[in-house]
Design an enzyme around this catalytic site. Structure first.
Site, PDB file in Angstrom:
ATOM      1  N   GLY A 142      30.030   1.044 -14.632  1.00  0.00           N
ATOM      2  CA  GLY A 142      30.127   0.691 -13.208  1.00  0.00           C
ATOM      3  C   GLY A 142      31.310  -0.205 -12.880  1.00  0.00           C
ATOM      4  CD  GLU A 258      40.437  -9.449 -24.415  1.00  0.00           C
ATOM      5  OE1 GLU A 258      39.472 -10.138 -24.050  1.00  0.00           O
ATOM      6  OE2 GLU A 258      40.479  -8.209 -24.303  1.00  0.00           O
ATOM      7  CG  HIS A 354      64.841   7.586 -28.941  1.00  0.00           C
ATOM      8  ND1 HIS A 354      64.895   6.244 -28.658  1.00  0.00           N
ATOM      9  CD2 HIS A 354      64.800   7.658 -30.304  1.00  0.00           C
ATOM     10  CE1 HIS A 354      64.873   5.543 -29.778  1.00  0.00           C
ATOM     11  NE2 HIS A 354      64.827   6.366 -30.792  1.00  0.00           N
ATOM     12  N   GLY A 355      66.394  10.580 -25.448  1.00  0.00           N
ATOM     13  CA  GLY A 355      66.475  11.947 -24.929  1.00  0.00           C
ATOM     14  C   GLY A 355      65.229  12.744 -25.291  1.00  0.00           C
ATOM     15  N   GLY A 356      65.424  14.035 -25.574  1.00  0.00           N
ATOM     16  CA  GLY A 356      64.295  14.920 -25.891  1.00  0.00           C
ATOM     17  C   GLY A 356      63.513  14.438 -27.112  1.00  0.00           C
ATOM     18  N   GLY A 379      41.966  -6.229 -20.863  1.00  0.00           N
ATOM     19  CA  GLY A 379      41.955  -7.702 -20.884  1.00  0.00           C
ATOM     20  C   GLY A 379      42.157  -8.303 -19.507  1.00  0.00           C
ATOM     21  N   GLY A 380      41.943  -7.483 -18.479  1.00  0.00           N
ATOM     22  CA  GLY A 380      42.138  -7.938 -17.087  1.00  0.00           C
ATOM     23  C   GLY A 380      43.322  -7.219 -16.474  1.00  0.00           C
TER      24      GLY A 380
END
Ligand SMILES: Cc1cc2nc3c(=O)[nH]c(=O)nc-3n(C[C@H](O)[C@H](O)[C@H](O)COP(=O)(O)OP(=O)(O)OC[C@H]3O[C@@H](n4cnc5c(N)ncnc54)[C@H](O)[C@@H]3O)c2cc1C
Length: 397
Positions: A142, A258, A354-356, A379-380
């Site tokens: 929830g 944390e 790094h391209g492809g 952690g928020g």
């Protein structure tokens, strides 16, 4: 008033520990090169880290760093833990690996600070020895941001509690031998909110406690994540951590560490992505010259470097102030935001340069890019932490 220990001499001026931290950082990096890097892709694909790695990390003296020797730890403080983490990221550890291997870092602090000697012996010591795995279960299907609204109930019945409810997104929840679980012990209808929350340790195998679902994720692939359910689970009163209804303040106290930890993940993977990208730009040629020969590329690398340093300095400073006993809840929120913004930018640019190759599964920068996406949520969420900082800093209406 905080009950946490304050380092003698304060974090920033504690120069005696500097050599010790350098050694710890080097040991941690060597551990990753030897025990982690050769297997990490295999664990990513298996969606799990082997239990044996916990034992190996414990033997190396890594698992118990920042936990007191009184509870089976290695001693040290948050700054030692940061030195260790920086060393591991530098050598190629992923954020997911760190989340899986160090889940004890979020499951145990409440027990070591407020748990009985029996809880320490049954759960803290064996976890720090790499023999058990623990999780922290706060988030529910929830909602996770509003901790005060949790609905999992624990109703007192004789010498135990009867727990009903569900938790989701629980790191290491598939492998966990026990779960430090946030439950509502206060009357749900009359006293919703912070005051009625407690922490209970619930063990795997307790009748009615189930791992309902193994969750698959965008990143953090080697870190198992679970949805848990509790149907009439009987938990002994002895498994209560600290006083009944003190859970919210215990959780809030540990959130600072944390959040600083996740901030280290953020600039740690950003720094590693920068190092990999700088090396790639030296090697890769386009239009007859190395990528790094282009001014625009160099400037990008410098901007990545700048953002990593800003994040690192802010996070380290906040951690040092925490160790020195200062109240840093707001700064921890903002330091985390600074570090996750850095990771978002740097990991994205690392893939771009790094391209492809950067888009290919198995390329390290691709993993960091995916892993970075959880950091502004876990952690928020950034929005929630910014709002908390606004209230704490006096910018609220
Ligand atoms: C991989 C992974 C591992 C995790 N590990 C754990 C774990 O081990 N234990 C545990 O207990 N939880 C864990 N979590 C849960 C995590 O802490 C929650 O996902 C997080 O707190 C957000 O809660 P939520 O997902 O329910 O989002 P919600 O609370 O539904 O919020 C959704 C989004 O709405 C926005 N938002 C929420 N509130 C506000 C507001 N007041 N103002 C403005 N915007 C807002 C934010 O953008 C937020 O991301 C994990 C999550 C993931 C994805």
């Amino acid at each position: 008033m905080s009950s946490r220990p304050v380092a003698a001499g304060g974090g920033r001026t504690d120069l005696d520990r500097l050599d010790q931290r350098r050694a710890l950082r080097a040991t941690a990096a060597e551990f990753v090169r030897r025990e982690v890097a050769p297997h990490l892709q295999e664990w990513e694909d298996a969606r799990s880290v082997p239990r044996e790695l916990h034992a190996a990390a414990a033997r190396q003296g890594l698992l118990g760093v920042s936990f007191s020797e009184d509870v089976g730890g290695e001693g040290g403080d948050l700054l030692d833990s940061i030195a260790l983490q920086e060393g591991m990221f530098e050598a190629g550890a992923s954020s997911g690996l760190m989340a899986a291997l160090f889940t004890g870092g979020i499951a145990l602090p409440h027990l070591s600070a407020n748990g009985s000697a029996e809880l320490v012996d049954r759960f803290v010591r064996p976890t720090l020895a790499g023999e058990k795995i623990g999780s922290l279960a706060v988030t529910e299907p929830g909602g996770g941001s509003d901790v005060a609204r949790i609905r999992t109930t624990a109703v007192r019945d004789g010498d135990g509690y009867v727990v009903n409810g569900a938790k989701t997104f629980i790191t290491s929840g598939v492998r966990a031998d026990f779960v430090t679980t946030a439950v509502r012990t206060g009357p749900h209808d009359t006293a919703p909110g912070h005051s009625g929350i407690s922490l209970l340790v619930i063990e795997k195998g307790a009748p009615g406690f189930r791992v309902d679902r193994v969750l698959t994720k965008m990143g953090w692939h080697c870190s198992d994540t679970a949805e848990l359910s509790f149907v009439d689970v009987r938990v002994p009163v002895a498994n209560l951590v600290g006083a009944e209804n003190s859970g919210f303040s215990q959780i809030a106290e540990q959130f600072v560490v944390e959040r600083i930890g996740l901030a280290v993940h953020a600039y740690g993977i950003a720094a590693r992505s920068l190092a990999l990208t700088a090396a790639y730009c030296r090697e890769r040629e386009t239009f007859g010259k190395p990528l790094i020969a282009n001014q625009v590329v160099r400037h990008k690398l410098v901007e990545m470097h700048r953002q990593v340093w800003v994040a690192r300095c802010y996070v380290r400073d906040t951690a040092a102030r925490y160790v020195a006993g200062e109240e840093v809840t707001a700064e921890a929120c903002l330091a985390k935001q600074t570090a996750v913004d850095c990771a978002t930018y740097v990991c994205d640019q690392a893939v771009q340069l790094h391209g492809g190759t950067g888009y290919m599964h198995g390329t390290e920068v691709e993993r960091h890019y995916r892993d970075a996406r959880i950091l502004p949520i876990g952690g928020g969420a950034t929005e929630v932490l910014t709002d908390l900082a606004a209230r704490l800093l006096g910018y609220a209406s």
